[in-house]
Motif scaffolding. Structure first.
Motif, PDB file in Angstrom:
ATOM      1  N   LEU A 350       7.691  11.406  -1.934  1.00  0.00           N
ATOM      2  CA  LEU A 350       8.233  10.747  -0.736  1.00  0.00           C
ATOM      3  C   LEU A 350       8.774   9.336  -1.041  1.00  0.00           C
ATOM      4  CD1 LEU A 350       5.736  11.896   2.069  1.00  0.00           C
ATOM      5  CD2 LEU A 350       7.935  12.870   1.430  1.00  0.00           C
ATOM      6  N   GLU A 351       8.879   8.996  -2.333  1.00  0.00           N
ATOM      7  CA  GLU A 351       9.400   7.661  -2.706  1.00  0.00           C
ATOM      8  C   GLU A 351      10.794   7.408  -2.116  1.00  0.00           C
ATOM      9  OE1 GLU A 351       8.046   9.816  -4.812  1.00  0.00           O
ATOM     10  OE2 GLU A 351       6.209   8.820  -5.471  1.00  0.00           O
ATOM     11  N   PRO A 352      11.709   8.428  -2.108  1.00  0.00           N
ATOM     12  CA  PRO A 352      13.026   8.157  -1.507  1.00  0.00           C
ATOM     13  C   PRO A 352      12.943   7.783  -0.020  1.00  0.00           C
ATOM     14  CG  PRO A 352      13.073  10.188  -2.784  1.00  0.00           C
ATOM     15  CD  PRO A 352      11.633   9.776  -2.694  1.00  0.00           C
ATOM     16  N   PHE A 353      11.809   8.073   0.614  1.00  0.00           N
ATOM     17  CA  PHE A 353      11.625   7.700   2.023  1.00  0.00           C
ATOM     18  C   PHE A 353      10.906   6.356   2.160  1.00  0.00           C
ATOM     19  CE2 PHE A 353      12.045  12.259   1.904  1.00  0.00           C
ATOM     20  CZ  PHE A 353      12.869  12.549   2.980  1.00  0.00           C
ATOM     21  N   GLY A 354      10.756   5.660   1.043  1.00  0.00           N
ATOM     22  CA  GLY A 354      10.159   4.319   1.107  1.00  0.00           C
ATOM     23  C   GLY A 354       8.645   4.304   1.031  1.00  0.00           C
ATOM     24  N   ILE A 355       8.058   5.407   0.528  1.00  0.00           N
ATOM     25  CA  ILE A 355       6.597   5.492   0.448  1.00  0.00           C
ATOM     26  C   ILE A 355       6.188   5.539  -1.020  1.00  0.00           C
ATOM     27  CG2 ILE A 355       4.559   6.868   1.063  1.00  0.00           C
ATOM     28  CD1 ILE A 355       6.345   8.119   3.305  1.00  0.00           C
ATOM     29  N   THR A 356       5.592   4.461  -1.521  1.00  0.00           N
ATOM     30  CA  THR A 356       5.159   4.443  -2.917  1.00  0.00           C
ATOM     31  C   THR A 356       3.687   4.091  -2.985  1.00  0.00           C
ATOM     32  OG1 THR A 356       7.370   3.661  -3.474  1.00  0.00           O
ATOM     33  CG2 THR A 356       5.729   3.598  -5.238  1.00  0.00           C
ATOM     34  N   LEU A 357       2.914   5.060  -3.454  1.00  0.00           N
ATOM     35  CA  LEU A 357       1.470   4.895  -3.540  1.00  0.00           C
ATOM     36  C   LEU A 357       1.114   4.075  -4.779  1.00  0.00           C
ATOM     37  CD1 LEU A 357      -0.786   6.061  -1.740  1.00  0.00           C
ATOM     38  CD2 LEU A 357      -0.942   7.986  -3.322  1.00  0.00           C
ATOM     39  N   ASP A 358       0.152   3.187  -4.634  1.00  0.00           N
ATOM     40  CA  ASP A 358      -0.428   2.481  -5.783  1.00  0.00           C
ATOM     41  C   ASP A 358      -1.594   3.367  -6.254  1.00  0.00           C
ATOM     42  OD1 ASP A 358      -2.132   0.998  -7.379  1.00  0.00           O
ATOM     43  OD2 ASP A 358      -1.796  -0.875  -6.279  1.00  0.00           O
ATOM     44  N   HIS A 359      -1.383   4.084  -7.351  1.00  0.00           N
ATOM     45  CA  HIS A 359      -2.351   5.124  -7.732  1.00  0.00           C
ATOM     46  C   HIS A 359      -3.717   4.555  -8.089  1.00  0.00           C
ATOM     47  CE1 HIS A 359       0.152   8.657  -7.244  1.00  0.00           C
ATOM     48  NE2 HIS A 359       1.150   7.847  -7.558  1.00  0.00           N
ATOM     49  N   GLU A 360      -3.708   3.321  -8.600  1.00  0.00           N
ATOM     50  CA  GLU A 360      -5.002   2.714  -8.919  1.00  0.00           C
ATOM     51  C   GLU A 360      -5.785   2.429  -7.629  1.00  0.00           C
ATOM     52  OE1 GLU A 360      -4.694  -0.630 -11.690  1.00  0.00           O
ATOM     53  OE2 GLU A 360      -6.696  -1.173 -10.918  1.00  0.00           O
ATOM     54  N   ALA A 361      -5.101   1.827  -6.657  1.00  0.00           N
ATOM     55  CA  ALA A 361      -5.761   1.543  -5.363  1.00  0.00           C
ATOM     56  C   ALA A 361      -6.189   2.845  -4.692  1.00  0.00           C
ATOM     57  CB  ALA A 361      -4.814   0.756  -4.459  1.00  0.00           C
ATOM     58  N   ASN A 362      -5.337   3.857  -4.790  1.00  0.00           N
ATOM     59  CA  ASN A 362      -5.647   5.146  -4.160  1.00  0.00           C
ATOM     60  C   ASN A 362      -6.874   5.807  -4.795  1.00  0.00           C
ATOM     61  OD1 ASN A 362      -5.111   7.400  -2.389  1.00  0.00           O
ATOM     62  ND2 ASN A 362      -4.406   8.501  -4.203  1.00  0.00           N
ATOM     63  N   GLY A 363      -7.139   5.500  -6.059  1.00  0.00           N
ATOM     64  CA  GLY A 363      -8.269   6.099  -6.762  1.00  0.00           C
ATOM     65  C   GLY A 363      -9.582   5.384  -6.512  1.00  0.00           C
ATOM     66  N   ARG A 364      -9.495   4.163  -5.948  1.00  0.00           N
ATOM     67  CA  ARG A 364     -10.734   3.391  -5.712  1.00  0.00           C
ATOM     68  C   ARG A 364     -11.441   3.874  -4.460  1.00  0.00           C
ATOM     69  NH1 ARG A 364      -8.002  -1.394  -7.732  1.00  0.00           N
ATOM     70  NH2 ARG A 364      -7.168  -1.844  -5.687  1.00  0.00           N
ATOM     71  N   ARG A 365     -12.763   3.828  -4.470  1.00  0.00           N
ATOM     72  CA  ARG A 365     -13.565   4.188  -3.299  1.00  0.00           C
ATOM     73  C   ARG A 365     -13.744   2.958  -2.408  1.00  0.00           C
ATOM     74  NH1 ARG A 365     -16.903   8.621  -3.410  1.00  0.00           N
ATOM     75  NH2 ARG A 365     -15.559  10.358  -2.929  1.00  0.00           N
ATOM     76  N   SER A 366     -13.603   3.124  -1.124  1.00  0.00           N
ATOM     77  CA  SER A 366     -13.798   1.986  -0.236  1.00  0.00           C
ATOM     78  C   SER A 366     -14.333   2.455   1.110  1.00  0.00           C
ATOM     79  CB  SER A 366     -12.462   1.259  -0.038  1.00  0.00           C
ATOM     80  OG  SER A 366     -12.593   0.312   0.987  1.00  0.00           O
ATOM     81  N   THR A 367     -15.289   1.725   1.633  1.00  0.00           N
ATOM     82  CA  THR A 367     -15.770   2.061   2.969  1.00  0.00           C
ATOM     83  C   THR A 367     -15.097   1.160   4.005  1.00  0.00           C
ATOM     84  OG1 THR A 367     -17.601   0.553   2.645  1.00  0.00           O
ATOM     85  CG2 THR A 367     -18.040   2.883   2.210  1.00  0.00           C
ATOM     86  N   GLN A 368     -14.249   0.264   3.514  1.00  0.00           N
ATOM     87  CA  GLN A 368     -13.515  -0.668   4.379  1.00  0.00           C
ATOM     88  C   GLN A 368     -12.041  -0.272   4.393  1.00  0.00           C
ATOM     89  OE1 GLN A 368     -14.966  -3.203   6.109  1.00  0.00           O
ATOM     90  NE2 GLN A 368     -16.837  -2.233   5.351  1.00  0.00           N
ATOM     91  N   PRO A 369     -11.270  -0.723   5.395  1.00  0.00           N
ATOM     92  CA  PRO A 369      -9.832  -0.466   5.357  1.00  0.00           C
ATOM     93  C   PRO A 369      -9.242  -0.983   4.042  1.00  0.00           C
ATOM     94  CG  PRO A 369     -10.442  -1.377   7.489  1.00  0.00           C
ATOM     95  CD  PRO A 369     -11.660  -1.458   6.607  1.00  0.00           C
ATOM     96  N   ALA A 370      -8.367  -0.202   3.430  1.00  0.00           N
ATOM     97  CA  ALA A 370      -7.775  -0.625   2.156  1.00  0.00           C
ATOM     98  C   ALA A 370      -6.310  -0.213   2.091  1.00  0.00           C
ATOM     99  CB  ALA A 370      -8.547  -0.007   0.990  1.00  0.00           C
ATOM    100  N   LEU A 371      -5.491  -1.105   1.526  1.00  0.00           N
ATOM    101  CA  LEU A 371      -4.060  -0.832   1.345  1.00  0.00           C
ATOM    102  C   LEU A 371      -3.884   0.001   0.081  1.00  0.00           C
ATOM    103  CD1 LEU A 371      -1.149  -1.493   2.373  1.00  0.00           C
ATOM    104  CD2 LEU A 371      -1.191  -3.467   0.818  1.00  0.00           C
ATOM    105  N   LEU A 372      -3.161   1.110   0.186  1.00  0.00           N
ATOM    106  CA  LEU A 372      -3.025   2.027  -0.951  1.00  0.00           C
ATOM    107  C   LEU A 372      -1.610   2.070  -1.502  1.00  0.00           C
ATOM    108  CD1 LEU A 372      -4.987   5.119   0.472  1.00  0.00           C
ATOM    109  CD2 LEU A 372      -5.886   3.169  -0.796  1.00  0.00           C
ATOM    110  N   SER A 373      -0.673   1.342  -0.863  1.00  0.00           N
ATOM    111  CA  SER A 373       0.716   1.394  -1.321  1.00  0.00           C
ATOM    112  C   SER A 373       1.029   0.180  -2.180  1.00  0.00           C
ATOM    113  CB  SER A 373       1.656   1.459  -0.111  1.00  0.00           C
ATOM    114  OG  SER A 373       1.293   0.476   0.832  1.00  0.00           O
ATOM    115  N   THR A 374       2.113   0.251  -2.943  1.00  0.00           N
ATOM    116  CA  THR A 374       2.518  -0.881  -3.785  1.00  0.00           C
ATOM    117  C   THR A 374       3.143  -1.971  -2.899  1.00  0.00           C
ATOM    118  OG1 THR A 374       4.736  -0.001  -4.086  1.00  0.00           O
ATOM    119  CG2 THR A 374       3.074   0.691  -5.706  1.00  0.00           C
ATOM    120  N   ALA A 375       3.286  -3.166  -3.469  1.00  0.00           N
ATOM    121  CA  ALA A 375       3.881  -4.277  -2.711  1.00  0.00           C
ATOM    122  C   ALA A 375       5.327  -3.955  -2.332  1.00  0.00           C
ATOM    123  CB  ALA A 375       3.818  -5.557  -3.539  1.00  0.00           C
TER     124      ALA A 375
END
Ligand code: ADP
Length: 402
Positions: A350-375
Protein backbone atom coordinates in the motif's frame (compact mmCIF):
# COMPACT_ATOMS: atom_id res chain seq x y z
CA UNK A 1 -17.37 9.45 41.03
CA UNK A 2 -17.34 5.65 40.86
CA UNK A 3 -18.96 4.03 37.83
CA UNK A 4 -19.93 0.38 37.56
CA UNK A 5 -19.80 -1.04 34.03
CA UNK A 6 -21.89 -4.11 33.25
CA UNK A 7 -21.68 -6.27 30.15
CA UNK A 8 -24.39 -8.88 30.58
CA UNK A 9 -24.42 -11.91 28.26
CA UNK A 10 -26.78 -14.86 28.10
CA UNK A 11 -24.83 -16.95 30.64
CA UNK A 12 -22.21 -14.50 31.90
CA UNK A 13 -21.81 -11.02 33.38
CA UNK A 14 -18.60 -9.02 32.99
CA UNK A 15 -18.30 -6.08 35.36
CA UNK A 16 -15.81 -3.40 36.23
CA UNK A 17 -15.86 -0.66 38.85
CA UNK A 18 -13.88 2.45 37.96
CA UNK A 19 -12.98 5.54 39.94
CA UNK A 20 -13.47 8.28 37.35
CA UNK A 21 -11.29 10.74 39.29
CA UNK A 22 -8.24 9.01 37.79
CA UNK A 23 -9.95 6.26 35.74
CA UNK A 24 -8.41 3.64 38.04
CA UNK A 25 -9.96 0.18 37.97
CA UNK A 26 -11.13 -0.67 41.50
CA UNK A 27 -12.48 -4.10 40.60
CA UNK A 28 -12.81 -6.23 37.52
CA UNK A 29 -14.77 -9.44 37.39
CA UNK A 30 -16.60 -12.12 35.49
CA UNK A 31 -19.56 -14.27 36.50
CA UNK A 32 -19.73 -17.35 34.30
CA UNK A 33 -21.95 -20.37 33.66
CA UNK A 34 -25.08 -18.74 35.03
CA UNK A 35 -27.89 -21.31 35.14
CA UNK A 36 -25.48 -24.28 35.00
CA UNK A 37 -24.92 -26.60 38.01
CA UNK A 38 -21.48 -25.15 38.72
CA UNK A 39 -21.28 -21.38 38.33
CA UNK A 40 -18.08 -19.39 38.69
CA UNK A 41 -17.28 -15.86 39.82
CA UNK A 42 -13.82 -14.37 39.61
CA UNK A 43 -13.15 -10.82 40.69
CA UNK A 44 -9.86 -8.96 40.92
CA UNK A 45 -9.93 -6.16 43.48
CA UNK A 46 -7.55 -3.20 43.05
CA UNK A 47 -5.83 -4.80 40.01
CA UNK A 48 -2.29 -3.69 39.29
CA UNK A 49 -1.71 -2.27 42.79
CA UNK A 50 0.20 -3.81 45.71
CA UNK A 51 -3.19 -4.48 47.33
CA UNK A 52 -4.40 -6.59 44.41
CA UNK A 53 -6.61 -9.46 45.52
CA UNK A 54 -8.23 -12.17 43.41
CA UNK A 55 -11.48 -13.58 44.78
CA UNK A 56 -12.83 -16.78 43.20
CA UNK A 57 -15.97 -18.70 44.09
CA UNK A 58 -17.60 -21.73 42.52
CA UNK A 59 -21.21 -22.29 43.38
CA UNK A 60 -24.52 -22.72 41.68
CA UNK A 61 -25.64 -19.36 40.25
CA UNK A 62 -29.29 -19.70 39.31
CA UNK A 63 -29.76 -16.51 37.34
CA UNK A 64 -28.42 -13.02 36.61
CA UNK A 65 -29.81 -11.74 39.90
CA UNK A 66 -27.81 -14.38 41.82
CA UNK A 67 -24.68 -13.60 39.82
CA UNK A 68 -24.91 -9.86 40.36
CA UNK A 69 -25.63 -10.31 44.07
CA UNK A 70 -22.40 -12.29 44.44
CA UNK A 71 -20.47 -9.60 42.61
CA UNK A 72 -21.91 -6.88 44.83
CA UNK A 73 -21.06 -8.91 47.97
CA UNK A 74 -17.40 -9.01 46.90
CA UNK A 75 -17.33 -5.28 46.11
CA UNK A 76 -18.91 -4.51 49.50
CA UNK A 77 -16.87 -6.97 51.62
CA UNK A 78 -16.12 -5.09 54.83
CA UNK A 79 -12.48 -6.26 55.04
CA UNK A 80 -11.36 -6.45 51.42
CA UNK A 81 -14.07 -4.64 49.45
CA UNK A 82 -13.69 -1.47 47.40
CA UNK A 83 -16.92 0.31 48.35
CA UNK A 84 -18.48 0.84 51.78
CA UNK A 85 -22.03 1.18 50.55
CA UNK A 86 -24.00 0.68 47.34
CA UNK A 87 -24.62 4.41 47.28
CA UNK A 88 -20.88 4.86 46.56
CA UNK A 89 -21.69 3.82 43.00
CA UNK A 90 -22.53 7.07 41.24
CA UNK A 91 -23.79 5.57 37.99
CA UNK A 92 -23.99 2.30 36.10
CA UNK A 93 -23.12 1.95 32.43
CA UNK A 94 -24.54 -1.02 30.51
CA UNK A 95 -23.30 -2.39 27.23
CA UNK A 96 -26.29 -2.89 24.95
CA UNK A 97 -25.62 -4.53 21.61
CA UNK A 98 -28.44 -3.24 19.43
CA UNK A 99 -30.02 0.17 19.55
CA UNK A 100 -31.50 -0.13 16.05
CA UNK A 101 -32.28 3.28 14.60
CA UNK A 102 -33.59 4.52 17.96
CA UNK A 103 -30.30 5.39 19.65
CA UNK A 104 -27.59 7.64 18.25
CA UNK A 105 -25.82 8.08 21.55
CA UNK A 106 -25.59 6.67 25.08
CA UNK A 107 -28.86 7.23 26.89
CA UNK A 108 -30.11 7.32 30.48
CA UNK A 109 -32.31 4.25 30.94
CA UNK A 110 -35.99 4.98 31.53
CA UNK A 111 -39.11 2.85 31.02
CA UNK A 112 -39.37 4.22 27.43
CA UNK A 113 -35.73 3.38 26.74
CA UNK A 114 -36.26 -0.18 27.98
CA UNK A 115 -39.27 -0.50 25.67
CA UNK A 116 -37.15 0.65 22.74
CA UNK A 117 -34.36 -1.83 23.60
CA UNK A 118 -37.02 -4.53 23.77
CA UNK A 119 -38.39 -3.44 20.40
CA UNK A 120 -34.96 -4.10 18.92
CA UNK A 121 -34.81 -7.70 20.18
CA UNK A 122 -35.63 -9.13 16.72
CA UNK A 123 -32.45 -7.47 15.45
CA UNK A 124 -30.27 -9.02 18.22
CA UNK A 125 -32.26 -11.98 19.55
CA UNK A 126 -29.40 -13.40 21.63
CA UNK A 127 -27.84 -10.20 22.91
CA UNK A 128 -30.52 -7.63 23.73
CA UNK A 129 -32.51 -9.90 26.11
CA UNK A 130 -29.29 -10.75 28.01
CA UNK A 131 -28.36 -7.05 28.16
CA UNK A 132 -31.86 -6.31 29.48
CA UNK A 133 -31.41 -8.95 32.20
CA UNK A 134 -28.32 -7.06 33.38
CA UNK A 135 -30.23 -3.77 33.42
CA UNK A 136 -33.17 -5.26 35.30
CA UNK A 137 -30.92 -6.76 37.98
CA UNK A 138 -28.84 -3.61 38.37
CA UNK A 139 -32.02 -1.54 38.80
CA UNK A 140 -33.18 -3.94 41.52
CA UNK A 141 -29.88 -3.95 43.37
CA UNK A 142 -28.96 -0.28 42.96
CA UNK A 143 -32.26 1.50 43.50
CA UNK A 144 -32.09 5.15 42.53
CA UNK A 145 -28.66 4.94 40.83
CA UNK A 146 -28.63 6.40 37.30
CA UNK A 147 -28.28 3.69 34.68
CA UNK A 148 -27.02 4.43 31.19
CA UNK A 149 -27.22 2.26 28.07
CA UNK A 150 -24.19 2.42 25.78
CA UNK A 151 -25.00 0.89 22.39
CA UNK A 152 -22.61 -1.02 20.09
CA UNK A 153 -24.52 0.39 17.14
CA UNK A 154 -24.81 4.07 18.20
CA UNK A 155 -21.49 5.36 16.79
CA UNK A 156 -22.52 4.06 13.35
CA UNK A 157 -25.83 5.90 13.24
CA UNK A 158 -24.07 8.68 11.31
CA UNK A 159 -23.55 6.35 8.32
CA UNK A 160 -25.45 7.90 5.38
CA UNK A 161 -28.33 6.07 3.63
CA UNK A 162 -26.33 5.29 0.47
CA UNK A 163 -23.90 3.33 2.67
CA UNK A 164 -26.39 1.63 4.98
CA UNK A 165 -28.96 0.46 2.43
CA UNK A 166 -28.73 -2.96 0.86
CA UNK A 167 -29.92 -3.17 -2.71
CA UNK A 168 -32.95 -5.20 -1.62
CA UNK A 169 -36.65 -4.36 -2.07
CA UNK A 170 -37.17 -1.11 -0.15
CA UNK A 171 -40.11 -2.64 1.75
CA UNK A 172 -37.69 -4.92 3.60
CA UNK A 173 -36.15 -1.81 5.11
CA UNK A 174 -39.51 -0.25 5.89
CA UNK A 175 -41.15 -3.36 7.30
CA UNK A 176 -38.32 -5.45 8.72
CA UNK A 177 -35.72 -2.70 9.26
CA UNK A 178 -33.18 -4.66 7.21
CA UNK A 179 -30.22 -2.32 6.67
CA UNK A 180 -26.60 -2.15 7.71
CA UNK A 181 -26.18 -1.12 11.38
CA UNK A 182 -22.56 -1.96 12.24
CA UNK A 183 -21.22 -3.07 15.63
CA UNK A 184 -18.12 -2.63 17.85
CA UNK A 185 -19.06 1.07 17.79
CA UNK A 186 -17.89 1.73 21.34
CA UNK A 187 -14.44 0.36 20.49
CA UNK A 188 -14.15 2.23 17.16
CA UNK A 189 -15.20 5.49 18.80
CA UNK A 190 -12.80 4.98 21.71
CA UNK A 191 -9.71 4.27 19.58
CA UNK A 192 -10.60 7.10 17.18
CA UNK A 193 -10.69 9.46 20.18
CA UNK A 194 -7.44 8.08 21.54
CA UNK A 195 -5.83 8.43 18.11
CA UNK A 196 -6.80 12.11 17.97
CA UNK A 197 -5.33 12.56 21.45
CA UNK A 198 -1.97 10.96 20.61
CA UNK A 199 -1.84 12.80 17.27
CA UNK A 200 -2.54 16.04 19.14
CA UNK A 201 -5.34 16.99 16.73
CA UNK A 202 -9.10 17.49 17.12
CA UNK A 203 -11.05 14.34 16.25
CA UNK A 204 -13.56 16.47 14.34
CA UNK A 205 -10.82 17.24 11.78
CA UNK A 206 -9.53 13.71 11.33
CA UNK A 207 -10.24 11.04 8.74
CA UNK A 208 -9.34 7.61 10.12
CA UNK A 209 -9.69 3.95 9.30
CA UNK A 210 -10.11 2.04 12.58
CA UNK A 211 -9.53 -1.71 12.42
CA UNK A 212 -10.80 -3.89 15.29
CA UNK A 213 -9.34 -7.41 14.93
CA UNK A 214 -10.32 -9.74 17.77
CA UNK A 215 -12.53 -12.81 17.69
CA UNK A 216 -14.95 -10.54 15.91
CA UNK A 217 -13.40 -8.22 13.34
CA UNK A 218 -14.58 -4.96 11.85
CA UNK A 219 -13.30 -1.86 10.12
CA UNK A 220 -14.75 1.65 10.21
CA UNK A 221 -14.27 4.67 7.97
CA UNK A 222 -14.28 7.73 10.23
CA UNK A 223 -14.75 11.10 8.49
CA UNK A 224 -14.24 14.23 10.56
CA UNK A 225 -14.64 12.10 13.68
CA UNK A 226 -17.88 10.43 12.56
CA UNK A 227 -18.51 6.89 11.33
CA UNK A 228 -19.46 7.02 7.63
CA UNK A 229 -19.14 3.33 6.82
CA UNK A 230 -18.29 0.11 8.61
CA UNK A 231 -17.76 -3.50 7.61
CA UNK A 232 -20.28 -5.25 9.90
CA UNK A 233 -23.82 -4.99 8.62
CA UNK A 234 -27.32 -6.10 9.55
CA UNK A 235 -25.71 -8.66 11.86
CA UNK A 236 -22.11 -9.07 13.05
CA UNK A 237 -21.40 -11.47 10.15
CA UNK A 238 -20.64 -9.19 7.22
CA UNK A 239 -17.25 -7.91 6.14
CA UNK A 240 -13.89 -9.11 7.38
CA UNK A 241 -12.80 -12.71 7.97
CA UNK A 242 -13.23 -13.42 11.71
CA UNK A 243 -12.31 -16.22 14.13
CA UNK A 244 -15.33 -18.38 13.31
CA UNK A 245 -17.43 -16.03 11.13
CA UNK A 246 -17.18 -15.96 7.37
CA UNK A 247 -17.49 -12.24 6.73
CA UNK A 248 -18.57 -11.45 3.14
CA UNK A 249 -19.74 -14.38 1.05
CA UNK A 250 -21.84 -14.58 -2.09
CA UNK A 251 -25.39 -14.57 -0.69
CA UNK A 252 -26.35 -17.24 -3.21
CA UNK A 253 -24.21 -19.74 -1.27
CA UNK A 254 -27.16 -20.01 1.14
CA UNK A 255 -29.47 -21.27 -1.59
CA UNK A 256 -26.79 -23.58 -2.96
CA UNK A 257 -26.23 -25.17 0.47
CA UNK A 258 -29.96 -25.60 0.98
CA UNK A 259 -30.52 -27.16 -2.44
CA UNK A 260 -27.41 -29.29 -2.76
CA UNK A 261 -26.15 -30.06 0.75
CA UNK A 262 -29.41 -30.78 2.53
CA UNK A 263 -28.90 -27.95 5.01
CA UNK A 264 -31.74 -26.08 6.69
CA UNK A 265 -31.56 -22.42 7.61
CA UNK A 266 -30.38 -23.10 11.18
CA UNK A 267 -27.51 -25.27 9.92
CA UNK A 268 -26.48 -22.62 7.39
CA UNK A 269 -26.60 -19.90 10.04
CA UNK A 270 -24.44 -22.02 12.34
CA UNK A 271 -22.00 -22.82 9.53
CA UNK A 272 -21.47 -19.14 8.70
CA UNK A 273 -21.26 -17.91 12.32
CA UNK A 274 -19.56 -20.75 14.20
CA UNK A 275 -17.68 -22.95 11.72
CA UNK A 276 -16.33 -20.52 9.14
CA UNK A 277 -13.72 -17.74 9.16
CA UNK A 278 -10.21 -18.75 10.25
CA UNK A 279 -11.61 -21.88 11.90
CA UNK A 280 -13.41 -22.95 8.76
CA UNK A 281 -10.31 -22.55 6.64
CA UNK A 282 -7.79 -24.28 8.91
CA UNK A 283 -9.53 -25.66 12.00
CA UNK A 284 -7.98 -23.02 14.28
CA UNK A 285 -9.53 -19.72 15.31
CA UNK A 286 -6.87 -18.27 17.62
CA UNK A 287 -4.26 -16.34 15.67
CA UNK A 288 -1.48 -17.49 18.04
CA UNK A 289 -2.27 -21.13 17.20
CA UNK A 290 -2.34 -20.26 13.51
CA UNK A 291 1.18 -18.81 13.67
CA UNK A 292 2.41 -21.91 15.52
CA UNK A 293 0.79 -24.14 12.88
CA UNK A 294 2.35 -22.11 10.05
CA UNK A 295 5.77 -22.49 11.70
CA UNK A 296 5.15 -26.25 11.73
CA UNK A 297 4.45 -26.21 7.97
CA UNK A 298 0.63 -26.22 8.02
CA UNK A 299 -0.41 -24.89 4.57
CA UNK A 300 -4.08 -24.38 5.47
CA UNK A 301 -3.11 -22.20 8.43
CA UNK A 302 -1.00 -20.11 6.03
CA UNK A 303 -3.97 -19.84 3.68
CA UNK A 304 -6.24 -18.72 6.55
CA UNK A 305 -3.79 -15.92 7.44
CA UNK A 306 -3.56 -14.90 3.79
CA UNK A 307 -7.33 -14.87 3.31
CA UNK A 308 -7.88 -12.74 6.42
CA UNK A 309 -5.15 -10.20 5.69
CA UNK A 310 -6.12 -9.96 2.00
CA UNK A 311 -9.71 -9.16 3.03
CA UNK A 312 -8.37 -6.53 5.46
CA UNK A 313 -6.38 -4.91 2.66
CA UNK A 314 -9.36 -4.93 0.31
CA UNK A 315 -11.49 -3.11 2.90
CA UNK A 316 -8.70 -0.62 3.64
CA UNK A 317 -8.64 0.18 -0.09
CA UNK A 318 -12.41 0.55 -0.17
CA UNK A 319 -12.45 2.86 2.85
CA UNK A 320 -9.60 4.95 1.43
CA UNK A 321 -11.81 5.50 -1.60
CA UNK A 322 -14.75 6.38 0.69
CA UNK A 323 -12.69 8.91 2.66
CA UNK A 324 -10.42 10.36 -0.06
CA UNK A 325 -7.94 11.75 2.46
CA UNK A 326 -6.85 9.43 5.27
CA UNK A 327 -4.88 10.81 8.21
CA UNK A 328 -4.50 7.62 10.18
CA UNK A 329 -5.05 3.88 10.26
CA UNK A 330 -5.57 2.40 13.73
CA UNK A 331 -5.20 -1.28 14.66
CA UNK A 332 -6.85 -2.53 17.85
CA UNK A 333 -8.22 -5.59 19.79
CA UNK A 334 -6.53 -8.97 20.41
CA UNK A 335 -5.01 -9.51 16.96
CA UNK A 336 -4.73 -5.85 15.97
CA UNK A 337 -2.85 -4.93 19.14
CA UNK A 338 -0.52 -7.93 19.29
CA UNK A 339 0.08 -9.28 15.83
CA UNK A 340 2.68 -7.40 13.77
CA UNK A 341 2.55 -10.04 11.04
CA UNK A 342 -1.18 -9.52 10.46
CA UNK A 343 -0.71 -5.73 10.46
CA UNK A 344 2.19 -5.90 7.98
CA UNK A 345 0.38 -8.30 5.64
CA UNK A 346 -2.80 -6.19 5.74
CA UNK A 347 -0.80 -3.11 4.64
CA UNK A 348 1.60 -4.86 2.26
CA UNK A 349 1.91 -3.09 -1.10
CA UNK A 350 0.00 0.00 0.00
CA UNK A 351 3.06 2.31 -0.24
CA UNK A 352 1.71 3.92 -3.47
CA UNK A 353 -1.28 5.00 -1.34
CA UNK A 354 0.99 6.80 1.11
CA UNK A 355 1.15 4.05 3.74
CA UNK A 356 4.67 3.03 4.79
CA UNK A 357 5.10 0.83 7.82
CA UNK A 358 8.18 1.16 10.03
CA UNK A 359 8.87 -2.57 10.36
CA UNK A 360 11.00 -2.18 13.45
CA UNK A 361 8.27 -0.22 15.28
CA UNK A 362 5.67 -2.69 14.01
CA UNK A 363 7.67 -5.57 15.50
CA UNK A 364 7.89 -4.03 18.98
CA UNK A 365 5.41 -5.01 21.69
CA UNK A 366 3.55 -2.16 23.35
CA UNK A 367 0.64 -1.89 25.72
CA UNK A 368 0.47 1.85 25.02
CA UNK A 369 -0.56 3.65 21.81
CA UNK A 370 2.38 3.48 19.39
CA UNK A 371 3.15 4.96 15.97
CA UNK A 372 4.02 2.20 13.48
CA UNK A 373 4.56 4.21 10.29
CA UNK A 374 7.73 5.94 9.07
CA UNK A 375 8.15 9.72 9.36
CA UNK A 376 7.64 9.96 5.57
CA UNK A 377 4.39 7.97 5.54
CA UNK A 378 1.55 10.29 4.44
CA UNK A 379 -0.90 8.16 6.43
CA UNK A 380 0.06 7.52 10.03
CA UNK A 381 -0.38 3.94 11.23
CA UNK A 382 -1.09 3.44 14.93
CA UNK A 383 -1.66 0.58 17.31
CA UNK A 384 -4.06 1.71 20.04
CA UNK A 385 -5.31 -0.67 22.76
CA UNK A 386 -9.06 -0.67 23.02
CA UNK A 387 -10.73 -0.64 26.43
CA UNK A 388 -14.44 -1.21 26.18
CA UNK A 389 -15.11 -0.91 29.91
CA UNK A 390 -13.30 2.41 30.19
CA UNK A 391 -15.06 3.59 27.04
CA UNK A 392 -18.47 2.71 28.54
CA UNK A 393 -17.53 4.39 31.84
CA UNK A 394 -16.45 7.58 30.02
CA UNK A 395 -19.63 7.57 27.90
CA UNK A 396 -21.71 7.09 31.05
CA UNK A 397 -19.99 9.99 32.78
CA UNK A 398 -20.44 12.17 29.69
CA UNK A 399 -24.20 11.44 29.62
CA UNK A 400 -24.49 12.62 33.23
CA UNK A 401 -22.90 15.94 32.43
CA UNK A 402 -25.00 16.51 29.28
P1 ADP B 1 -12.98 -10.37 21.52
O1 ADP B 1 -13.30 -10.05 20.10
O2 ADP B 1 -13.63 -11.64 22.00
O3 ADP B 1 -13.09 -9.21 22.49
P2 ADP B 1 -10.10 -10.06 21.72
O4 ADP B 1 -10.10 -8.67 21.21
O5 ADP B 1 -9.62 -10.32 23.09
O6 ADP B 1 -11.47 -10.80 21.52
O7 ADP B 1 -9.23 -10.93 20.71
C1 ADP B 1 -9.08 -12.30 20.87
C2 ADP B 1 -8.19 -12.84 19.77
O8 ADP B 1 -6.96 -12.09 19.75
C3 ADP B 1 -7.75 -14.28 20.02
O9 ADP B 1 -8.64 -15.19 19.47
C4 ADP B 1 -6.43 -14.33 19.31
O10 ADP B 1 -6.64 -14.75 17.96
C5 ADP B 1 -5.94 -12.91 19.26
N1 ADP B 1 -4.73 -12.70 20.07
C6 ADP B 1 -4.62 -12.48 21.39
N2 ADP B 1 -3.33 -12.34 21.75
C7 ADP B 1 -2.59 -12.46 20.63
C8 ADP B 1 -1.21 -12.42 20.33
N3 ADP B 1 -0.30 -12.20 21.27
N4 ADP B 1 -0.84 -12.58 19.03
C9 ADP B 1 -1.76 -12.78 18.08
N5 ADP B 1 -3.07 -12.84 18.29
C10 ADP B 1 -3.49 -12.69 19.55
Amino acid sequence: MKILVINSGSSSIKFQLLDMADEAVLASGLVERIGEPQGLIKCTLRPGTDKELVVKKTESIADHTGGMRLAVEILLDKDQGVIADKSDVGAIGHRVVHGGEDFHQPTVITAEVLTAIEKNIPLAPLHNPANMDGIRVARELFVGVVQVAVFDTAFHQTIPPHAYHYALPYELYEQERIRRYGFHGTSHKFVAGECARVMGRPLAELNLITIHLGNGCSMTAVENGKSVDTSLGFTPLEGLVMGTRSGDVDPAIHAFLARNCNMDIEAIDRLLNKDSGLKGLCGLNDMRDIHAAIAAGNERAKLALQVQTYRNKKYIGAFMAVLGRVDGIVFTAGIGENDGVVRAMSLQGLEPFGITLDHEANGRRSTQPALLSTAESRVQVWVIPTNEELAIARETKAVLSR
